[in-house]
Structures are given as C-alpha cells and as structure tokens.
Design an enzyme around this catalytic site. Structure first.
Site, PDB file in Angstrom:
ATOM      1  CB  THR A  96      -0.796   0.002   1.168  1.00  0.00           C
ATOM      2  OG1 THR A  96      -1.677  -0.952   1.252  1.00  0.00           O
ATOM      3  CG2 THR A  96      -1.738   1.300   1.233  1.00  0.00           C
ATOM      4  CE  LYS A 172      -5.364  -1.558   2.345  1.00  0.00           C
ATOM      5  NZ  LYS A 172      -4.122  -1.991   2.280  1.00  0.00           N
ATOM      6  CE  LYS A 241       2.470   1.615   4.673  1.00  0.00           C
ATOM      7  NZ  LYS A 241       1.779   0.580   3.333  1.00  0.00           N
TER       8      LYS A 241
END
Length: 300
Positions: A96, A172, A241
């Site tokens: 990601t 995402k 993150k």
C-alpha cells in the site's frame, strides 16, 4: 507453470509465498531480514540472496514492502526488477503506497517490456496466511486475465477496480479511511466500557450480535479483552502509514476527512507511546487516561 517471486516476506508477504507454493507455483523470495528469507525454505520456496535474484528467477513478482520509496527501489533501483526480470515479466504491487507514487512507477515501466498490476490487498495477517485476501486490482484486462491463476492462489476476492495504475491504491486509501475510523471508535467504546465496569465478554457478545458487529470490530475487541497488544500480525506502523496515505489523498482532492483525521491522531498517540505494538495498543493509551482496563472478565 509461471515462476513466482515475492519481495518482502513479513506477515503479509510470507502468506503470499506460502499460498503460491501451496498452489504449485515455483516460488522464490527475499527479505531484508535474513531470518524471514531463510524461513521461506520451510514453506517449500527458494530463498534468494537479493531482489535481483528473485527477478531473474521469476515471471511474476509480488512486491510487498512498506513504503513507496522501498517499492521504487525494488522495481526501478540498481539491481531492481526492471533490470533483472526478462521482458514480458509482470510486477504485482500488493504493497500500500500513495496513488501518485504508483502512477509514477507505472509510467516508468511503460515501453520497457515489464508490466505492472496495481493491487493492494485487504484481509491482514489472517487473510494473507489463509489465502483469502481481497485484492483491489488495476491493470490491463489481458494482463489481469493472464495473471489470474497466481492472484487466485492468494485471494478469495479479486476486484477489478480499473485499468490505470494507481486506481488500486486509490480504492485502498478510501478503504483505510473507513477502517481507521472503525478501529478508533472500537478503541474508544472499549475504554468507555472499562470505565463503566462492564466486562469485556459482555461487550463482545453484544457488539458481535448487533448492527455494529463486523469482522473488524469483533477481532479488535477479542484482542483488547484478551490484552493481546503485540505479535498479532497487525503492527501499528502499517495502519498509521496507511492513514497518512488516506489523509494525503483527501488533501490532494480537497475532501475533508474528519473521522479519518481523528483516527490518525489516535494512531499517532498509540504509535508514539507503544512503537512496538499492534493496532489495538491504542486502547491502552485511552485506558491510561481514564484509569480502567477492559478484560474479558470483570475484575473482582
């Protein structure tokens, strides 16, 4: 039979490798932590000395590292996949990262003979190890068709979310903004119950059978009431993150993300106080403020 590789053999990448081997694909891999690389042999894969060797031995390589900078180095850096994979090879980006970073890396591969699928995943450690991940795949339809067998080996749900690199990462980022808010609301509710003296088992029973119950909430509560705050395969650094990526996308598009911003602060507090913890460790920070802990059974 396509030869597969995995770069990044942590909680998620080791699951990818495990299930590729299980599906019968010759699988090599590398991780910067030597013990992770060596453990691949126990799964039936072939440990390599570096990412370059993985690229040279593979037709398809999964990249499951942490940051956009690491992805860039693995694919475009010296000895990276662009230099070592044979023309016609495919990179499947399951890490990601920021959508803009994925777009830049994808653009750099245009005309090189190396193709890319942008497919971040959801499902966490259980999904990776169990081969039941959800994939948010963006790429050329013919490439997605060709790579379907190696994707089906690690995933229970493959969603084709677009044809342009970066679109998988965008989906995402939207998902993580939701999950961050759900996690944070669960942490706060757990602390509220603790302060009110409600046993954790009662909260779990009620929440899990109510309209608020779902896999995310139920799993978080299980970890909280059993005080499992480390080593569960959901390190706080990853969610922190991911939330920075969601917030950056919101800033880029001018979309206010009020609840995601609150979640970002809760995860920042948890990460600062307990840098080695998993997501659920954020609950402890709130518990310490209110002076109560949520356990499966009420304190006597």
């Amino acid at each position: 039979m396509m030869r597969c590789g995995v770069i990044g053999l942590g909680d998620m990448g080791s699951g990818l490798a495990k299930n590729l081997v299980k599906a019968g694909f010759p699988t090599s891999g590398f991780d910067l932590i030597p013990a992770r690389t060596a453990a691949l042999a126990d799964l039936g894969g072939t440990p390599m000395q570096n990412g370059a060797e993985v690229g040279a031995a593979s037709d398809v390589v999964y990249v499951m590292v942490m940051t956009g900078a690491e992805v860039r180095d693995v694919i475009l850096g010296k000895g990276g996949l662009l230099e070592t994979m044979a023309p016609g090879g495919t990179v499947i980006l399951t890490a990601t990262i920021k959508p803009a970073d994925a777009r830049e890396i994808g653009a750099a591969l245009n005309g090189t003979g190396l193709r890319m699928i942008d497919s971040p995943v959801s499902g966490g450690y259980p999904g990776a190890q169990g081969g039941t991940l959800t994939m948010m795949a963006a790429g050329a339809p013919d490439l997605l068709d060709a790579c379907a067998p190696v994707m089906e080996a690690v995933s229970a749900n493959i969603h084709r979310v677009g044809e342009v690199i970066g679109e998988g990462q965008t989906v995402k980022a939207c998902l993580q903004s939701l999950l961050g808010a759900m996690f944070s609301a669960t942490f706060e509710a757990a602390a509220l119950a603790a302060k009110a003296g409600v046993p954790g088992q009662v909260i779990l029973d009620v929440f899990s059978t109510s309209s608020g119950g779902c896999g995310v909430v139920n799993n978080a509560l299980e970890k909280i009431i059993d005080r499992q705050f480390e080593g569960t395969g959901s390190h706080i650094n990853t969610m922190h993150k991911d939330l920075t990526i969601s917030m950056a996308l919101g800033e880029e598009l001018g979309v206010p993300l009020h609840t995601a911003a609150a979640a970002m602060q809760i995860f920042t507090a948890g990460r600062t106080k307990y840098p080695n913890g998993d997501n659920w460790i954020c609950t402890r920070v709130i518990e310490e403020i209110v002076g109560a802990e949520l356990h499966r059974k009420a304190a006597k």
